[in-house]
Design a protein around this motif. Structure first.
Motif, PDB file in Angstrom:
ATOM      1  N   PRO A  35       0.764  -1.243   0.000  1.00  0.00           N
ATOM      2  CA  PRO A  35       0.000   0.000   0.000  1.00  0.00           C
ATOM      3  C   PRO A  35       0.798   1.298   0.000  1.00  0.00           C
ATOM      4  O   PRO A  35       0.244   2.353  -0.308  1.00  0.00           O
ATOM      5  CB  PRO A  35      -0.842  -0.105   1.273  1.00  0.00           C
ATOM      6  CG  PRO A  35      -0.029  -0.964   2.182  1.00  0.00           C
ATOM      7  CD  PRO A  35       0.625  -1.967   1.264  1.00  0.00           C
ATOM      8  N   TYR A  36       2.066   1.255   0.317  1.00  0.00           N
ATOM      9  CA  TYR A  36       2.852   2.490   0.350  1.00  0.00           C
ATOM     10  C   TYR A  36       3.522   2.795  -0.990  1.00  0.00           C
ATOM     11  O   TYR A  36       4.079   3.873  -1.158  1.00  0.00           O
ATOM     12  CB  TYR A  36       3.929   2.402   1.437  1.00  0.00           C
ATOM     13  CG  TYR A  36       3.363   2.367   2.832  1.00  0.00           C
ATOM     14  CD1 TYR A  36       2.914   3.530   3.450  1.00  0.00           C
ATOM     15  CD2 TYR A  36       3.272   1.171   3.532  1.00  0.00           C
ATOM     16  CE1 TYR A  36       2.389   3.499   4.736  1.00  0.00           C
ATOM     17  CE2 TYR A  36       2.759   1.132   4.820  1.00  0.00           C
ATOM     18  CZ  TYR A  36       2.309   2.300   5.404  1.00  0.00           C
ATOM     19  OH  TYR A  36       1.793   2.269   6.670  1.00  0.00           O
ATOM     20  N   ALA A  37       3.498   1.863  -1.919  1.00  0.00           N
ATOM     21  CA  ALA A  37       4.300   1.980  -3.142  1.00  0.00           C
ATOM     22  C   ALA A  37       3.463   2.150  -4.399  1.00  0.00           C
ATOM     23  O   ALA A  37       2.325   1.700  -4.477  1.00  0.00           O
ATOM     24  CB  ALA A  37       5.174   0.736  -3.292  1.00  0.00           C
ATOM     25  N   VAL A  38       4.072   2.805  -5.383  1.00  0.00           N
ATOM     26  CA  VAL A  38       3.563   2.801  -6.746  1.00  0.00           C
ATOM     27  C   VAL A  38       4.637   2.145  -7.611  1.00  0.00           C
ATOM     28  O   VAL A  38       5.828   2.226  -7.310  1.00  0.00           O
ATOM     29  CB  VAL A  38       3.223   4.221  -7.277  1.00  0.00           C
ATOM     30  CG1 VAL A  38       2.078   4.826  -6.499  1.00  0.00           C
ATOM     31  CG2 VAL A  38       4.426   5.143  -7.248  1.00  0.00           C
ATOM     32  N   ALA A  55       7.546   5.602  -3.344  1.00  0.00           N
ATOM     33  CA  ALA A  55       6.440   5.886  -2.449  1.00  0.00           C
ATOM     34  C   ALA A  55       5.274   6.561  -3.172  1.00  0.00           C
ATOM     35  O   ALA A  55       5.469   7.530  -3.912  1.00  0.00           O
ATOM     36  CB  ALA A  55       6.903   6.764  -1.300  1.00  0.00           C
ATOM     37  N   ARG A  56       4.075   6.053  -2.930  1.00  0.00           N
ATOM     38  CA  ARG A  56       2.874   6.692  -3.487  1.00  0.00           C
ATOM     39  C   ARG A  56       2.795   8.135  -3.016  1.00  0.00           C
ATOM     40  O   ARG A  56       2.459   9.032  -3.802  1.00  0.00           O
ATOM     41  CB  ARG A  56       1.625   5.915  -3.055  1.00  0.00           C
ATOM     42  CG  ARG A  56       0.341   6.603  -3.494  1.00  0.00           C
ATOM     43  CD  ARG A  56      -0.902   5.826  -3.174  1.00  0.00           C
ATOM     44  NE  ARG A  56      -1.202   5.787  -1.752  1.00  0.00           N
ATOM     45  CZ  ARG A  56      -2.378   5.438  -1.261  1.00  0.00           C
ATOM     46  NH1 ARG A  56      -3.361   5.071  -2.062  1.00  0.00           N
ATOM     47  NH2 ARG A  56      -2.576   5.405   0.042  1.00  0.00           N
ATOM     48  N   GLU A  57       3.125   8.371  -1.754  1.00  0.00           N
ATOM     49  CA  GLU A  57       3.071   9.721  -1.191  1.00  0.00           C
ATOM     50  C   GLU A  57       3.943  10.698  -1.989  1.00  0.00           C
ATOM     51  O   GLU A  57       3.592  11.864  -2.163  1.00  0.00           O
ATOM     52  CB  GLU A  57       3.532   9.671   0.266  1.00  0.00           C
ATOM     53  CG  GLU A  57       3.450  10.985   0.989  1.00  0.00           C
ATOM     54  CD  GLU A  57       3.888  10.858   2.440  1.00  0.00           C
ATOM     55  OE1 GLU A  57       4.284  11.890   2.999  1.00  0.00           O
ATOM     56  OE2 GLU A  57       3.837   9.755   3.006  1.00  0.00           O
ATOM     57  N   LEU A 113      -6.165   6.255  -4.065  1.00  0.00           N
ATOM     58  CA  LEU A 113      -6.507   6.832  -2.764  1.00  0.00           C
ATOM     59  C   LEU A 113      -7.890   6.390  -2.298  1.00  0.00           C
ATOM     60  O   LEU A 113      -8.147   6.309  -1.097  1.00  0.00           O
ATOM     61  CB  LEU A 113      -6.415   8.361  -2.819  1.00  0.00           C
ATOM     62  CG  LEU A 113      -4.994   8.898  -3.057  1.00  0.00           C
ATOM     63  CD1 LEU A 113      -5.031  10.390  -3.356  1.00  0.00           C
ATOM     64  CD2 LEU A 113      -4.078   8.596  -1.887  1.00  0.00           C
ATOM     65  N   ARG A 114      -8.782   6.099  -3.235  1.00  0.00           N
ATOM     66  CA  ARG A 114     -10.085   5.527  -2.865  1.00  0.00           C
ATOM     67  C   ARG A 114      -9.914   4.069  -2.433  1.00  0.00           C
ATOM     68  O   ARG A 114     -10.579   3.606  -1.512  1.00  0.00           O
ATOM     69  CB  ARG A 114     -11.078   5.626  -4.029  1.00  0.00           C
ATOM     70  CG  ARG A 114     -11.694   7.002  -4.176  1.00  0.00           C
ATOM     71  CD  ARG A 114     -12.911   6.989  -5.079  1.00  0.00           C
ATOM     72  NE  ARG A 114     -12.658   6.508  -6.428  1.00  0.00           N
ATOM     73  CZ  ARG A 114     -12.242   7.258  -7.446  1.00  0.00           C
ATOM     74  NH1 ARG A 114     -12.026   8.539  -7.265  1.00  0.00           N
ATOM     75  NH2 ARG A 114     -12.041   6.727  -8.624  1.00  0.00           N
ATOM     76  N   PRO A 118      -5.191   7.535   2.427  1.00  0.00           N
ATOM     77  CA  PRO A 118      -3.967   7.868   3.171  1.00  0.00           C
ATOM     78  C   PRO A 118      -4.190   7.693   4.667  1.00  0.00           C
ATOM     79  O   PRO A 118      -5.249   8.022   5.194  1.00  0.00           O
ATOM     80  CB  PRO A 118      -3.737   9.344   2.836  1.00  0.00           C
ATOM     81  CG  PRO A 118      -4.532   9.594   1.599  1.00  0.00           C
ATOM     82  CD  PRO A 118      -5.676   8.638   1.620  1.00  0.00           C
ATOM     83  N   GLY A 119      -3.191   7.145   5.324  1.00  0.00           N
ATOM     84  CA  GLY A 119      -3.275   6.920   6.754  1.00  0.00           C
ATOM     85  C   GLY A 119      -3.826   5.557   7.133  1.00  0.00           C
ATOM     86  O   GLY A 119      -3.750   5.155   8.288  1.00  0.00           O
ATOM     87  N   THR A 120      -4.383   4.836   6.158  1.00  0.00           N
ATOM     88  CA  THR A 120      -4.926   3.506   6.460  1.00  0.00           C
ATOM     89  C   THR A 120      -4.051   2.392   5.895  1.00  0.00           C
ATOM     90  O   THR A 120      -4.393   1.226   6.013  1.00  0.00           O
ATOM     91  CB  THR A 120      -6.357   3.339   5.898  1.00  0.00           C
ATOM     92  OG1 THR A 120      -6.309   3.366   4.465  1.00  0.00           O
ATOM     93  CG2 THR A 120      -7.287   4.415   6.413  1.00  0.00           C
TER      94      THR A 120
END
Length: 137
Positions: A35-38, A55-57, A113-114, A118-120
């Motif tokens: 979940p943290y990566a693209v 990182a997706r962020e 993001l759906r 973020p944060g989950t």
């Protein structure tokens, strides 16, 4: 256990100089089990695509403002009057500056993001189990 995969095929531009660029077909991939990566696969003139993961962020932030350092830097820009996202990638084999249409990247990011807000990311089913197994080794 089911995982969500969000993919998008798009054409990036490899910037060769301020006046010249070439098209590079690419696939953006996001997986809820990572979940943290693209993940980006660039289909260049070779047998196998070139893969980058970051990182997706970093990509989310880079749509709005310059961010990153080291191997991956991302920032918004304009090309021929259109909004683009620029990605500077550095590797031992060389450096590349790529630009992607901001609308297509933003729409794909919204889908990721759906899928995992973020944060989950840390609360994804199975992530704790996978970490426990990894750390038990």
């Amino acid at each position: 256990m089911r995982h969500t995969v969000v993919e998008r095929e798009l054409e990036l531009r490899l910037v060769l100089s301020p006046e010249d660029s070439v098209p590079v077909p690419a696939r953006l991939t996001y997986r809820s089990d990572d979940p943290y990566a693209v993940h980006i696969a660039f289909h260049i003139n070779s047998e196998h695509p070139v893969h980058w993961t970051f990182a997706r962020e970093l990509l989310v932030e880079g749509v709005f403002r310059p961010c990153g350092h080291g191997d991956v830097r991302v920032w918004p820009g304009k090309s021929e009057g259109r909004g683009v996202v620029l990605m500077a990638l550095s590797a031992p084999d060389g450096d590349a500056l790529l630009q992607a249409p901001v609308g297509q990247v933003s729409a794909w990011l919204e889908r990721t993001l759906r899928a995992v807000p973020p944060g989950t990311e840390g609360g994804q089913p199975g992530l704790d189990d996978a970490l426990d197994q990894l750390l038990a080794r």
